[in-house]
Enzyme design. Structure first.
Site, PDB file in Angstrom:
ATOM      1  N   ASP A   1       0.876  -1.012   0.215  1.00  0.00           N
ATOM      2  CA  ASP A   1       0.050  -0.104  -0.027  1.00  0.00           C
ATOM      3  C   ASP A   1       0.992   1.327   0.156  1.00  0.00           C
ATOM      4  OD1 ASP A   1      -2.452   1.494   0.598  1.00  0.00           O
ATOM      5  OD2 ASP A   1      -1.353   1.844   2.777  1.00  0.00           O
TER       6      ASP A   1
ATOM      7  N   ASP B   1      -0.303   5.131   1.113  1.00  0.00           N
ATOM      8  CA  ASP B   1      -0.705   6.083   2.175  1.00  0.00           C
ATOM      9  C   ASP B   1      -0.422   5.520   3.514  1.00  0.00           C
ATOM     10  OD1 ASP B   1      -1.187   8.279   0.534  1.00  0.00           O
ATOM     11  OD2 ASP B   1      -3.143   7.394  -0.195  1.00  0.00           O
TER      12      ASP B   1
HETATM   13  O1  C5P Z   1      -5.692   2.178   0.689  1.00  0.00           O
HETATM   14  P1  C5P Z   1      -4.934   3.416   0.627  1.00  0.00           P
HETATM   15  O2  C5P Z   1      -4.364   3.751   1.881  1.00  0.00           O
HETATM   16  O3  C5P Z   1      -4.067   3.659  -0.199  1.00  0.00           O
HETATM   17  O4  C5P Z   1      -6.084   4.439   0.493  1.00  0.00           O
HETATM   18  C1  C5P Z   1      -6.053   5.834   0.488  1.00  0.00           C
HETATM   19  C2  C5P Z   1      -6.388   6.737   1.598  1.00  0.00           C
HETATM   20  O5  C5P Z   1      -6.791   7.826   1.136  1.00  0.00           O
HETATM   21  C3  C5P Z   1      -7.823   6.106   2.273  1.00  0.00           C
HETATM   22  O6  C5P Z   1      -7.513   5.471   3.268  1.00  0.00           O
HETATM   23  C4  C5P Z   1      -8.717   7.343   2.652  1.00  0.00           C
HETATM   24  O7  C5P Z   1      -8.684   7.815   3.893  1.00  0.00           O
HETATM   25  C5  C5P Z   1      -7.765   8.598   2.001  1.00  0.00           C
HETATM   26  N1  C5P Z   1      -8.793   9.349   0.958  1.00  0.00           N
HETATM   27  C6  C5P Z   1      -8.529  10.748   1.242  1.00  0.00           C
HETATM   28  N2  C5P Z   1      -9.394  11.571   0.203  1.00  0.00           N
HETATM   29  C7  C5P Z   1     -10.149  10.989  -0.183  1.00  0.00           C
HETATM   30  C8  C5P Z   1     -10.317   9.661  -0.693  1.00  0.00           C
HETATM   31  C9  C5P Z   1      -9.512   8.652   0.245  1.00  0.00           C
HETATM   32  O8  C5P Z   1      -7.799  11.333   1.901  1.00  0.00           O
HETATM   33  N3  C5P Z   1     -10.977  11.862  -1.375  1.00  0.00           N
END
Ligand code: C5P
Length: 303
Positions: free
Chosen positions: A49, A51
């Site tokens: 992953d 983030d």
């Molecule tokens: O799975 P991964 O850690 O890559 O997910 C990306 C993260 O981005 C999610 O856990 C979510 O909290 C965050 N997110 C965000 N803004 C968005 C959509 C998702 O900060 N518009």
């Protein structure tokens, strides 16, 4: 003469001696590690992953750092507060749902689709240029975990593929790697949401299918079949994640070798139920770890 597998008990006793590392089934972990060491680098793939796994969750003062989507929240707030506030409002509404212990995954999914869908529409409607987004990344609060650069480069040096499987925004990860490492290492493959640009290099759409936290599994990797086929000799997987949505990222791998699941726990220490859940689904749980030391040590014994 020392055998390569002699490094496994040493690594195990180091892991078990660390206060912030939980390994609830050491026998299974040691067995997986032995298989991986015997297979060596040539049989290994790392699926990670991005983030809060390759990137840091918080800085030294405990302030939350940015996700790839968060790059828009911060920068747009600075330039166009009204639009920036829309990104922030979305996060304030949906982030608590993403991590709500009372809702099931099925209940959360429609909310996640709405969150990702709405924020992606805002990005596309604003027609941000590639250049602007690269600038946003340069000014962002995305920070690599300590040792992440070396980790990525050591995988490349040993020809171990690194699959970055992210529900974030793939282009942002690419620009971040380019800015930090000078170039994207050859061994790196992305499975993520990609911003598509028109001929004037303005954002015009997002790639399909949409990848959100709870669909990082077989539902979104159909188009990745040729890639996974290309690496089909790589039967041993090191999986790095920070959420419950990350534990099936290895579904594309064609094999019956082990997956060693390493989970970064960024939640509260008081939330014993959540921590216990991590211990059940991840082989090794790293509590509030701002480094990639454990992943590096695992790769070092395999090489
Ligand atoms: O799975 P991964 O850690 O890559 O997910 C990306 C993260 O981005 C999610 O856990 C979510 O909290 C965050 N997110 C965000 N803004 C968005 C959509 C998702 O900060 N518009």
């Amino acid at each position: 003469q020392l055998k390569k597998t002699d490094a496994v008990p040493l690594l195990m006793s180091w892991l078990l001696g660390q206060e912030s590392i939980v390994c609830s089934d050491p026998t299974t972990v040691a067995a997986k590690l032995r298989k991986m060491v015997v297979g060596g680098a040539g049989k290994t793939v790392v699926i990670s992953d991005f983030d809060y796994t390759l990137s840091r969750f918080a800085n030294e003062s405990g302030e939350r750092l940015s996700t790839t989507h968060g790059v828009f929240d911060d920068n747009v707030m600075r330039l166009k507060p009204e639009l920036g506030q829309k990104f922030v409002d979305l996060k304030n509404k949906y982030y608590p749902i993403e991590f709500c212990p009372k809702l099931t995954m099925e209940e959360k999914i429609p909310h996640m689709e709405k969150w990702w869908g709405t924020s992606h529409s805002l990005i596309v409607n604003e027609k941000f240029s590639k250049h602007t987004i690269q600038d946003f990344v340069r000014q962002s609060r995305i920070v690599f975990k300590d040792g992440a650069e070396d980790f990525i480069q050591s995988l490349d040096a040993h020809n171990i593929p690194l699959v970055i499987f992210s529900a974030g925004i793939g282009n942002i990860i690419e620009y971040f790697l380019e800015q930090k490492l000078g170039a994207i290492p050859r061994n790196t493959h992305f499975i993520s949401n990609m911003i598509l640009f028109d001929e004037d290099e303005k954002a015009c759409a997002f790639s399909e299918p949409l990848i959100h936290t709870f669909c990082k599994n077989s539902s979104v990797i159909q188009k990745e079949a040729p890639f996974f086929h290309e690496i089909n000799g790589r039967v041993n997987v090191i999986l790095l994640g920070d959420s419950m949505g990350d534990i099936h990222m290895d579904v594309g791998v064609e094999r019956d070798g082990p997956t060693l699941k390493v989970g970064y726990y960024n939640g509260s220490l008081d939330d014993t139920a959540a921590l216990q859940h991590y211990e059940e689904v991840y082989d090794i749980v790293l509590i509030h770890d701002p480094t990639l030391n454990v992943a590096q040590k695992i790769v070092d014994v395999i090489n």
